[in-house]
Design a protein around this motif. Structure first.
Motif, PDB file in Angstrom:
ATOM      1  N   ASN A 119       0.840  -1.195   0.000  1.00 32.74           N
ATOM      2  CA  ASN A 119       0.000   0.000   0.000  1.00 32.74           C
ATOM      3  C   ASN A 119       0.880   1.251   0.000  1.00 32.74           C
ATOM      4  O   ASN A 119       1.675   1.456   0.915  1.00 32.74           O
ATOM      5  CB  ASN A 119      -0.886  -0.045   1.250  1.00 32.74           C
ATOM      6  N   ASP A 120       0.733   2.091  -1.036  1.00 37.81           N
ATOM      7  CA  ASP A 120       1.577   3.281  -1.136  1.00 37.81           C
ATOM      8  C   ASP A 120       1.311   4.276  -0.009  1.00 37.81           C
ATOM      9  O   ASP A 120       2.193   5.030   0.386  1.00 37.81           O
ATOM     10  CB  ASP A 120       1.409   3.970  -2.495  1.00 37.81           C
ATOM     11  N   LYS A 121       0.111   4.259   0.565  1.00 38.03           N
ATOM     12  CA  LYS A 121      -0.213   5.151   1.680  1.00 38.03           C
ATOM     13  C   LYS A 121       0.638   4.792   2.910  1.00 38.03           C
ATOM     14  O   LYS A 121       1.197   5.663   3.565  1.00 38.03           O
ATOM     15  CB  LYS A 121      -1.709   5.050   1.991  1.00 38.03           C
ATOM     16  N   ILE A 122       0.741   3.527   3.196  1.00 46.94           N
ATOM     17  CA  ILE A 122       1.561   3.073   4.319  1.00 46.94           C
ATOM     18  C   ILE A 122       3.035   3.317   4.013  1.00 46.94           C
ATOM     19  O   ILE A 122       3.797   3.741   4.888  1.00 46.94           O
ATOM     20  CB  ILE A 122       1.279   1.586   4.631  1.00 46.94           C
ATOM     21  N   LEU A 123       3.446   3.067   2.773  1.00 50.58           N
ATOM     22  CA  LEU A 123       4.821   3.348   2.341  1.00 50.58           C
ATOM     23  C   LEU A 123       5.168   4.802   2.651  1.00 50.58           C
ATOM     24  O   LEU A 123       6.205   5.103   3.240  1.00 50.58           O
ATOM     25  CB  LEU A 123       4.962   3.051   0.847  1.00 50.58           C
ATOM     26  N   ARG A 124       4.296   5.719   2.270  1.00 48.70           N
ATOM     27  CA  ARG A 124       4.536   7.155   2.495  1.00 48.70           C
ATOM     28  C   ARG A 124       4.596   7.490   3.978  1.00 48.70           C
ATOM     29  O   ARG A 124       5.388   8.320   4.395  1.00 48.70           O
ATOM     30  CB  ARG A 124       3.444   7.996   1.835  1.00 48.70           C
ATOM     31  N   TYR A 125       3.764   6.862   4.774  1.00 48.27           N
ATOM     32  CA  TYR A 125       3.740   7.121   6.212  1.00 48.27           C
ATOM     33  C   TYR A 125       5.097   6.795   6.846  1.00 48.27           C
ATOM     34  O   TYR A 125       5.665   7.614   7.573  1.00 48.27           O
ATOM     35  CB  TYR A 125       2.622   6.306   6.869  1.00 48.27           C
ATOM     36  N   PHE A 126       5.618   5.615   6.566  1.00 53.14           N
ATOM     37  CA  PHE A 126       6.902   5.231   7.139  1.00 53.14           C
ATOM     38  C   PHE A 126       8.050   6.068   6.568  1.00 53.14           C
ATOM     39  O   PHE A 126       9.000   6.396   7.278  1.00 53.14           O
ATOM     40  CB  PHE A 126       7.174   3.734   6.937  1.00 53.14           C
ATOM     41  N   MET A 127       7.952   6.429   5.290  1.00 52.38           N
ATOM     42  CA  MET A 127       8.977   7.286   4.690  1.00 52.38           C
ATOM     43  C   MET A 127       8.979   8.667   5.353  1.00 52.38           C
ATOM     44  O   MET A 127      10.039   9.280   5.522  1.00 52.38           O
ATOM     45  CB  MET A 127       8.773   7.428   3.185  1.00 52.38           C
TER      46      MET A 127
END
Length: 175
Positions: A119-127
């Motif tokens: 999920n790109d949303k979760i990817l962005r959150y951790f980034m």
């Protein structure tokens, strides 16, 4: 000796600039493979940046991160996460210079968790959190261009998140 140190510092800042351009490109994509490919290119420049600043623990961790990015293009299997974090811990232990190295270790661990998200949303959150810690690290090791550019990367991340999720949620609520 002073000439080499000055040249190494200037070159490190140039590589930081090139890396951030690729990071900013990453926020123009929604497809995770394109995002990760941009991060892969950026990470190569970042590793060189840290090596030029004699931050070998950070350079080695980023070097391992290059391999991580390559694998995460083809796999989102979360079993890779502990493997890479263990490698980061080992590299930090071997090349430990000072407590700052623990910051970059934390930052890259968060980025690793991000890389293996479907999920790109979760990817962005951790980034987001990894980037924030990286800004602190680069402030402490005095890499002004990298602080500035990572800050731009952080803002770009926030803008991207707003464009693709918050604005969309607002539109859905009002319609």
């Amino acid at each position: 000796m002073i000439f080499w140190m000055t040249l190494a510092f200037v070159l490190s800042q140039i590589f930081a600039g090139i890396a951030i351009i690729w990071d900013i490109f990453s926020f123009q994509f929604k497809k995770r493979e394109a995002i990760i490919t941009c991060f892969l290119i950026s990470a190569t420049c970042i590793a060189i940046h840290y090596a030029l600043l004699d931050r070998y623990s950070a350079a080695m961790i980023i070097g391992i991160g290059i391999i991580r990015f390559f694998i995460s293009i083809f796999s989102t299997n979360k079993y890779w996460i502990p493997f890479f974090i263990t490698l980061y811990i080992f590299a930090t232990y071997i090349l430990f210079k000072d407590w700052y190295d623990l910051l970059i270790l934390t930052s890259l661990s968060l980025s690793t968790i991000a890389s293996f998200q479907k999920n790109d949303k979760i990817l962005r959150y951790f980034m987001f959190w990894g980037t924030l810690i990286t800004i602190i690290y680069n402030f402490l090791i005095f890499s002004p261009v990298w602080v500035l550019l990572e800050s731009i990367f952080l803002v770009s991340n926030i803008v991207w998140y707003y464009r693709h999720y918050i604005r969309k949620d607002i539109k859905n609520i009002t319609t």
